[in-house]
Design a protein around this motif. Structure first.
Motif, PDB file in Angstrom:
ATOM      1  N   ARG A  28       0.829  -1.210   0.000  1.00 23.98           N
ATOM      2  CA  ARG A  28       0.000   0.000   0.000  1.00 23.98           C
ATOM      3  C   ARG A  28       0.862   1.258   0.000  1.00 23.98           C
ATOM      4  NH1 ARG A  28      -5.228  -0.675   1.905  1.00 23.98           N
ATOM      5  NH2 ARG A  28      -5.948  -2.805   1.526  1.00 23.98           N
ATOM      6  N   GLY A  29       0.208   2.395  -0.127  1.00 23.23           N
ATOM      7  CA  GLY A  29       0.901   3.671  -0.016  1.00 23.23           C
ATOM      8  C   GLY A  29       1.119   4.050   1.439  1.00 23.23           C
ATOM      9  N   LEU A  30       1.884   5.103   1.652  1.00 18.24           N
ATOM     10  CA  LEU A  30       2.164   5.564   3.005  1.00 18.24           C
ATOM     11  C   LEU A  30       0.991   6.365   3.551  1.00 18.24           C
ATOM     12  CD1 LEU A  30       5.038   5.004   1.765  1.00 18.24           C
ATOM     13  CD2 LEU A  30       5.881   6.674   3.404  1.00 18.24           C
ATOM     14  N   VAL A  31       0.790   6.245   4.848  1.00 17.43           N
ATOM     15  CA  VAL A  31      -0.264   6.978   5.536  1.00 17.43           C
ATOM     16  C   VAL A  31       0.364   7.788   6.660  1.00 17.43           C
ATOM     17  CG1 VAL A  31      -2.346   6.778   6.935  1.00 17.43           C
ATOM     18  CG2 VAL A  31      -2.021   5.264   4.971  1.00 17.43           C
TER      19      VAL A  31
ATOM     20  N   THR B 145      -2.429   5.417 -11.938  1.00 17.98           N
ATOM     21  CA  THR B 145      -2.714   4.505 -13.038  1.00 17.98           C
ATOM     22  C   THR B 145      -1.439   4.293 -13.838  1.00 17.98           C
ATOM     23  OG1 THR B 145      -4.899   5.522 -13.198  1.00 17.98           O
ATOM     24  CG2 THR B 145      -4.217   4.086 -14.986  1.00 17.98           C
ATOM     25  N   PRO B 146      -1.065   3.052 -14.205  1.00 16.96           N
ATOM     26  CA  PRO B 146      -1.688   1.793 -13.813  1.00 16.96           C
ATOM     27  C   PRO B 146      -1.187   1.325 -12.444  1.00 16.96           C
ATOM     28  CG  PRO B 146       0.166   1.332 -15.228  1.00 16.96           C
ATOM     29  CD  PRO B 146       0.106   2.835 -15.092  1.00 16.96           C
ATOM     30  N   LYS B 147      -1.674   0.198 -11.979  1.00 17.02           N
ATOM     31  CA  LYS B 147      -1.191  -0.392 -10.721  1.00 17.02           C
ATOM     32  C   LYS B 147       0.044  -1.252 -10.954  1.00 17.02           C
ATOM     33  CE  LYS B 147      -5.409  -0.448  -7.960  1.00 17.02           C
ATOM     34  NZ  LYS B 147      -6.075   0.589  -8.748  1.00 17.02           N
TER      35      LYS B 147
ATOM     36  N   PRO C  94      -1.687   4.689  -4.055  1.00 19.85           N
ATOM     37  CA  PRO C  94      -1.445   3.278  -3.732  1.00 19.85           C
ATOM     38  C   PRO C  94      -0.190   2.695  -4.376  1.00 19.85           C
ATOM     39  CG  PRO C  94      -3.140   3.458  -5.388  1.00 19.85           C
ATOM     40  CD  PRO C  94      -2.816   4.856  -4.977  1.00 19.85           C
ATOM     41  N   GLY C  95       0.405   3.412  -5.327  1.00 21.18           N
ATOM     42  CA  GLY C  95       1.645   2.939  -5.930  1.00 21.18           C
ATOM     43  C   GLY C  95       1.438   2.248  -7.270  1.00 21.18           C
TER      44      GLY C  95
END
Lengths: 112, 115
Positions: free
Chosen positions: A41-44, B7-9, B108-109
């Motif tokens: 996941r991304g950082l929070v 986008t994209p994942k 989300p990366g």
């Protein structure tokens, strides 16, 4: 170059125990922030401490900052399985304070 | 609010191919950032933008270009991909309303593999 360095690199604790991780940095800062990253996941953002503050609390999180030693610590009390994640410190410089410099992180595993 | 989306994942490229990663934020943030994350290295800043139409180099800009034609979008381009660009790419944004205590909001990366 990375400003912050976290210690330890990895930490494994039992559920209910406290987890402490440290961050050291090299140059004067405006503030220091801690982020959490769950796997994939991304950082929070967790908490921000200003350079003129020495301690800050948020729920089960306690952050300290010692500007004379250029170091910070993050304490997570009464850890839960959901706290399993990587934790990163990030420092904001005195100028261009929007540009954060991240450390390599501490990976915390909380065992049930 | 979706926050920050990317986008994209996932993407797999062959060496020499090009691609563009798209970042979008719906929080009306002025500042946007592109980072790459490699094992044991934390996040390293590639490029950033302090407003629509402006971009600047970060710590590791070589091999990447960026554009910010609209306030809500920040594009990261790889003109000729190299295996060294295999990484996870994160976009983030922050608001001048928080000045000088800028909290960053992350997407989300994108996991990119260059073979």
């Amino acid at each position: 170059s990375q400003q912050g360095e976290e210690d330890p690199q990895a930490l494994s604790i039992q559920e209910g125990e406290n987890a402490t991780m440290n961050c050291s940095y090299k140059t004067s800062i405006n503030n220091l922030q801690w982020y959490r990253q769950n796997s994939g996941r991304g950082l929070v953002h967790l908490i921000l401490i200003r350079s003129n503050e020495r301690e800050k609390h948020s729920g089960r999180l306690r952050v300290t900052l010692d500007t004379s030693k250029k170091s910070s610590s993050l304490l997570i009390t009464a850890s839960r399985a959901a706290d399993t994640a990587s934790y990163f410190c990030a420092t904001a410089p005195l100028s261009n304070d929007y540009k954060l410099s991240f450390g390599a992180g501490t990976t915390v595993t909380v065992r049930a | 609010n979706a926050g920050v989306t990317q986008t994209p994942k996932f993407r797999v490229l062959k060496t020499g191919q090009s691609m563009t990663l798209l970042c979008a934020q719906d929080m009306n943030h002025e500042y946007m950032y592109w980072y790459r994350q490699d094992p044991g290295m934390g996040l390293r800043l590639i490029h950033y933008s302090v407003g629509e139409g402006t971009t600047a180099k970060g710590e590791v800009p070589d091999g990447y270009n960026v554009s910010r034609l609209k306030k809500q979008n920040f594009l990261l381009g790889l003109e000729s991909a190299a295996p060294s660009q295999t990484s996870v790419y994160f976009c983030a944004s922050s608001s001048t309303r928080d000045r000088p205590f800028y909290e960053q909001y992350f997407g989300p990366g994108t996991r990119l593999t260059v073979t």
